[in-house]
Scaffold this motif. Sequence first.
Motif, PDB file in Angstrom:
ATOM      1  N   ASP A  57      46.294 -56.495   8.534  1.00  0.00           N
ATOM      2  CA  ASP A  57      47.114 -55.918   8.377  1.00  0.00           C
ATOM      3  C   ASP A  57      46.787 -54.636   8.891  1.00  0.00           C
ATOM      4  O   ASP A  57      47.431 -53.696   8.444  1.00  0.00           O
ATOM      5  CB  ASP A  57      47.334 -56.747   7.004  1.00  0.00           C
ATOM      6  CG  ASP A  57      47.966 -57.985   7.126  1.00  0.00           C
ATOM      7  OD1 ASP A  57      49.005 -57.955   8.032  1.00  0.00           O
ATOM      8  OD2 ASP A  57      48.371 -58.406   6.001  1.00  0.00           O
ATOM      9  N   VAL A  58      45.422 -54.688   8.242  1.00  0.00           N
ATOM     10  CA  VAL A  58      44.938 -52.982   8.410  1.00  0.00           C
ATOM     11  C   VAL A  58      43.893 -53.160   9.964  1.00  0.00           C
ATOM     12  O   VAL A  58      42.898 -53.500   9.854  1.00  0.00           O
ATOM     13  CB  VAL A  58      43.741 -52.756   7.543  1.00  0.00           C
ATOM     14  CG1 VAL A  58      43.280 -51.243   7.525  1.00  0.00           C
ATOM     15  CG2 VAL A  58      44.713 -52.562   5.643  1.00  0.00           C
ATOM     16  N   VAL A  59      43.888 -51.851  10.895  1.00  0.00           N
ATOM     17  CA  VAL A  59      43.238 -51.929  11.962  1.00  0.00           C
ATOM     18  C   VAL A  59      42.522 -50.740  12.345  1.00  0.00           C
ATOM     19  O   VAL A  59      43.076 -49.556  11.500  1.00  0.00           O
ATOM     20  CB  VAL A  59      43.802 -53.054  13.525  1.00  0.00           C
ATOM     21  CG1 VAL A  59      44.676 -53.928  13.217  1.00  0.00           C
ATOM     22  CG2 VAL A  59      45.077 -51.699  13.031  1.00  0.00           C
ATOM     23  N   ASN A  60      41.627 -50.317  12.912  1.00  0.00           N
ATOM     24  CA  ASN A  60      41.221 -48.742  13.805  1.00  0.00           C
ATOM     25  C   ASN A  60      41.707 -49.060  14.980  1.00  0.00           C
ATOM     26  O   ASN A  60      41.557 -49.700  15.572  1.00  0.00           O
ATOM     27  CB  ASN A  60      39.792 -48.756  13.598  1.00  0.00           C
ATOM     28  CG  ASN A  60      39.020 -49.283  12.562  1.00  0.00           C
ATOM     29  OD1 ASN A  60      38.911 -48.663  11.081  1.00  0.00           O
ATOM     30  ND2 ASN A  60      38.332 -49.950  12.667  1.00  0.00           N
ATOM     31  N   PRO A  61      42.588 -47.976  14.867  1.00  0.00           N
ATOM     32  CA  PRO A  61      43.600 -47.643  15.580  1.00  0.00           C
ATOM     33  C   PRO A  61      42.408 -46.890  16.863  1.00  0.00           C
ATOM     34  O   PRO A  61      41.762 -46.502  16.693  1.00  0.00           O
ATOM     35  CB  PRO A  61      44.491 -46.268  15.586  1.00  0.00           C
ATOM     36  CG  PRO A  61      44.362 -46.431  13.843  1.00  0.00           C
ATOM     37  CD  PRO A  61      43.097 -47.485  13.728  1.00  0.00           C
ATOM     38  N   GLY A  62      43.348 -47.412  18.437  1.00  0.00           N
ATOM     39  CA  GLY A  62      42.460 -47.259  19.570  1.00  0.00           C
ATOM     40  C   GLY A  62      41.756 -48.243  20.815  1.00  0.00           C
ATOM     41  O   GLY A  62      42.087 -49.116  19.774  1.00  0.00           O
ATOM     42  N   PRO A  63      40.974 -48.710  21.386  1.00  0.00           N
ATOM     43  CA  PRO A  63      40.550 -49.781  21.790  1.00  0.00           C
ATOM     44  C   PRO A  63      39.803 -50.662  21.061  1.00  0.00           C
ATOM     45  O   PRO A  63      38.736 -50.500  20.495  1.00  0.00           O
ATOM     46  CB  PRO A  63      40.187 -49.498  23.113  1.00  0.00           C
ATOM     47  CG  PRO A  63      39.535 -48.126  22.577  1.00  0.00           C
ATOM     48  CD  PRO A  63      40.601 -47.442  21.620  1.00  0.00           C
TER      49      PRO A  63
END
Length: 626
Positions: free
Chosen positions: A599-605
């Motif tokens: 549900d919570v991620v670090n945006p980007g690749p």
Amino acid sequence: MQVKWSHRMGRNATVRALLTALAVGGTIWAQTPDWRRVGSLVLDGGLASPSSGAVQRVWYTAEGALRIQAVSGAVFETADFETWKWIAAARVPAAALEVETGPANARVSRPAEAGSPIRYAIGSSVYRSPDEGRSWTDVTLAGGQSILGSPLIDLAVSPLDPEDVAVASGSGIWRSLDGGLSWAGLNEGLPNFPARRILSLSPVRVELAGGEAIWRPGQKTAWTPVAAEFSGRERALRSSLARQAGVAEFTAAAATGDFAYGGGADGRLWASPDRGGSWRTFPVTGGGSVEAVFVSPADPRAAVAVLSGAAEGRGPRVVRTANGGLFWDDITANLPPGAAHGVTADIASGTIYVATDGGVFSTTADLARFAPPSSWTKLAGDLPDARAFDVRLDEGGNQLFALFEGFGVYATLAPHRQIDPRVVNALDHSTRAAAPGSLLSLLGARASSARVGSFDAPVLAASGTESQIQVPFEVEGSSVALDVRTATGARSFVLPLQPVSPSIFLDRDGSPMILDADRGVLLDGSTPARAGSRIQILATGLGRVSPAWPTGLPAPAANPPKAVAPVRVFLDKTPIEVSRATLAPGYIGFYLVEAQIPDVVNPGPAELYIEAENQKSAAVSVTLVQ
């Protein structure tokens, strides 16, 4: 690529639609090399639009078409301002910019319309004057620099409209229809990509003037400029080896193991068998400048060097050594006149590829001993009629990459695979171990039948250059024999075997086959995976399934068999929830792994891979968004 999907269709239909769409593009190669372009022709340079290479002249025709002259000297024209065509033997008019004092000593251009008070000027920026030069407005300055790149080289005004103005810069060609209030690049589709060398292949990385650019799997629009890391290391190697050899400069250098090679602008070749401790030299008379050196990774005593040719691209342009540089013999043979710029080779088959002014050529030669080579043959296929600057093979020697002046990078199945077939993983072309139920590709031959160990193996698809085979679910052991029958006879291969050997399906451009399970779309850099969403990963090599399923039979649409081995999915090395790992419904040898994005991620690749019984797939990149 988008695959339309709804909850009514269900997940099985999603996979079926995706694989059907992939089959249209196909990975079966024709006898003539099936070249594909890698990447686009533009760079994401943070300017008004995607940029390209330098343009040295720009002008309008009397009919209002736009013409430009690239640094290469080639002239291109666009009449619809979307597509470009090459103009042979085009006359380049004299520069129209007047050398008179404009703002900041800029050069001034006057519209063709008689009596028009409008003036344009270029210097460090583009300027417009509505009153014959009495006052000026900067129309491209933003953040301290011009949004059209630098330097600004030329400017032209349409004879049909004084508000229609085009500017040539070190970053391409730009046009404004409102007197400079807004600008758009005309670089997409213009064969003016400024790459000169291929630096690496995973991801594809090229050298530009003063920098480098990479094309990551899944990118759709423009190359990403990056720091000159790889080319900087190469310059440092040339400088270090030249210093050890006691010469001012090497124009090309390479080193493998204890052996090091260098070449100079005078055609002299240098070789060291002891990491630069001692050197032997060999002059190539009439060869011109040494452009590149290839060293065999298996036996560094074998090397090939290419040269520019001293007079009109003639003389020795391809030379080889089999004894660590004690002697080099000329294998230029029937290679047409023109400089050679890049070289690579497949040692096992003895195939040498060179990039020249006339395109890409190949020959076969024994690099372990001095023996006459075969004749050079120009590689056919859908390739631009342009100088080839570089050529490279991937690590397995299965894919051939070529770089053409202005036209960028092209790739194909390496033609030598037709004389030296290889067996690879069908989904990512790696040489990882086979596993029960996994898919293999025989590169370079059409298989009419196959056996794996004591079991018949289904040939799922076959062409003149590639065949897909499924490993029977029943095989056991640590290695297994693959015996295939082809049009040229029987061939046998011994393959390592593991209970599981996971791999993720990559398309021909290296993009992983990962879908958003709810939206039914293929995920890539422009369609990221959303936090909290479910993704579906297409894979092979997950081993036996329960209930057992016959080899060569499509998996059922309802209740497809599950992978026996526990399957895990990792996102940036952190395990995420896996809801299922089954055979892909309706298909043979494919597995469908479904996982939940946190549900919570670090945006980007982010890096993603799958694991089963401590065996990992290669990592792929997936773009995340919160």
